[in-house]
Design an enzyme around this catalytic site. Structure first.
Site, mmCIF file in Angstrom:
data_model
loop_
_atom_site.group_PDB
_atom_site.id
_atom_site.type_symbol
_atom_site.label_atom_id
_atom_site.label_comp_id
_atom_site.label_asym_id
_atom_site.label_seq_id
_atom_site.Cartn_x
_atom_site.Cartn_y
_atom_site.Cartn_z
ATOM 1 N N HIS A 35 37.773 23.681 47.141
ATOM 2 C CA HIS A 35 36.326 23.575 47.358
ATOM 3 C C HIS A 35 35.587 24.687 46.599
ATOM 4 O O HIS A 35 34.505 24.462 46.050
ATOM 5 C CB HIS A 35 35.991 23.726 48.849
ATOM 6 C CG HIS A 35 36.529 22.632 49.716
ATOM 7 N ND1 HIS A 35 37.511 22.844 50.666
ATOM 8 C CD2 HIS A 35 36.208 21.322 49.782
ATOM 9 C CE1 HIS A 35 37.768 21.703 51.279
ATOM 10 N NE2 HIS A 35 37.005 20.768 50.770
ATOM 11 N N GLN A 62 34.350 7.929 58.925
ATOM 12 C CA GLN A 62 35.307 7.659 57.851
ATOM 13 C C GLN A 62 36.757 7.846 58.299
ATOM 14 O O GLN A 62 37.680 7.729 57.514
ATOM 15 C CB GLN A 62 35.007 8.506 56.613
ATOM 16 C CG GLN A 62 35.332 9.990 56.727
ATOM 17 C CD GLN A 62 34.934 10.747 55.465
ATOM 18 O OE1 GLN A 62 33.766 10.961 55.207
ATOM 19 N NE2 GLN A 62 35.912 11.145 54.669
ATOM 20 N N GLY A 148 36.253 16.399 43.990
ATOM 21 C CA GLY A 148 37.572 16.668 43.424
ATOM 22 C C GLY A 148 38.279 15.376 43.014
ATOM 23 O O GLY A 148 38.108 14.330 43.638
ATOM 24 N N ASP A 151 40.971 13.094 45.248
ATOM 25 C CA ASP A 151 40.492 11.872 45.895
ATOM 26 C C ASP A 151 39.990 10.922 44.805
ATOM 27 O O ASP A 151 38.798 10.642 44.689
ATOM 28 C CB ASP A 151 39.393 12.215 46.899
ATOM 29 C CG ASP A 151 39.918 13.099 48.003
ATOM 30 O OD1 ASP A 151 40.528 12.577 48.936
ATOM 31 O OD2 ASP A 151 39.747 14.329 47.914
ATOM 32 N N SER A 186 44.439 20.854 49.994
ATOM 33 C CA SER A 186 43.794 19.910 50.904
ATOM 34 C C SER A 186 43.597 20.621 52.236
ATOM 35 O O SER A 186 44.438 21.429 52.651
ATOM 36 C CB SER A 186 44.707 18.701 51.113
ATOM 37 O OG SER A 186 44.314 17.981 52.268
#
Ligand code: PAF
Length: 284
Positions: A35, A62, A148, A151, A186
């Protein structure tokens, strides 16, 4: 410390006062070096006088598995300290009630690029992603939004949504950031036991081994998939399983009959109920 804004109207008003251009990094928090790289790319894009905004929101709609939502790491205080250190100008940190009416009933649904990969194994996941991303774009009205490439399907879908719905935001993909042993960073890595964490680079190794076949001109998808599967499962621990392993066209995201143009070998794997994804591009 950077003052987070949780209210939709307040963040809108705040951004109206901030200098253009604005780059947004949408996140679900539990920030890691991946990030931070996105935040640095955002700063580079807007320059010292532009505005870097982050959203930190664990988007409930989600999540297709309730346990994944419950166990998703939440580290807001640490996240804000990291944002401060990176020179982030605006942090939008809404609660679910600020974004979703109890009777909300409109979703963004994509019908082609979602047929395979995570779209097939996580029902409703991308409806939730596209809906929140469009809401964030509407609320924060950034010029740029940075995501990113880990994904990869998410990024392709956001590009497609911006194109098909005429959303005036430039969507930018940023290379996957990895630990030294190759594991893609992640937020879910924090949920791995030390044994699982030590084992997890098998995912990257398997994708690299399969990609090596392209150097000898291999064109059969089955050869790539067999190689990756063999490496994924070789002496794997009993809590490891493959959710999917697929080879798709890099643009259409549909399975390919031959590897003659850029394709993406993508996988999702579980360690117990912790799900990790990764992908590699194969350019024949
Ligand atoms: O990639 C993520 O962290 C999320 O899917 C996103 C884009 C922030 C939407 O909630």
């Amino acid at each position: 410390m950077i003052t987070p804004t949780a209210d939709v109207n307040s963040v809108r008003a705040l951004l109206k006062e901030m200098p253009n251009p604005v780059a947004l990094v949408p996140t679900m928090g539990a920030l890691h070096e991946g990030h931070l790289e996105l935040l640095r790319a955002a700063r580079k894009k807007v320059g010292a006088h532009g505005t870097v905004a982050i959203s930190i929101f664990v988007n409930p709609i989600q999540f297709d598995r309730p346990s994944d939502l419950t166990n998703y790491p939440k580290t807001l205080t640490e996240d804000l300290a990291l944002c401060e250190a990176e020179g982030v100008d605006v942090a939008f940190t809404p609660q679910k009630e600020a974004l979703y009416q109890p009777d909300h009933s409109v979703l963004v649904r994509e019908s082609l690029l979602t047929r395979h990969l995570c779209g097939a194994t996580r029902p409703g996941h991308f409806d939730g992603v596209l809906t929140i991303v469009l809401k964030l774009f509407n609320i924060l009205q950034p010029d740029f939004a940075i995501f990113g490439k880990k994904d990869f399907q998410q990024l392709a879908l956001i590009h497609r949504m911006a194109r098909d719905l005429d959303v005036p935001v430039e969507v930018i993909g940023h290379p996957t950031v990895r630990d030294a042993d190759g594991l893609a960073l992640s937020s879910r890595n924090a949920r791995l036991s030390s044994e699982q964490r030590a084992d997890a680079p098998r995912i990257r190794r398997a994708l690299l081994a399969a990609r090596n076949l392209s150097t000898s001109g291999e064109q059969r998808p089955a050869a790539y998939l067999d190689s990756a599967r063999t490496h994924l499962l070789a002496e794997a621990p009993s809590d490891f399983s493959i959710d999917y392993l697929q080879l798709v066209d890099a643009e259409t995201l549909q399975p390919v009959a031959t590897v003659t143009k850029p394709t993406v070998l993508a996988t999702a794997c579980f360690y117990n109920d912790t799900r990790l994804i990764d992908n590699i591009e194969i350019c024949p």
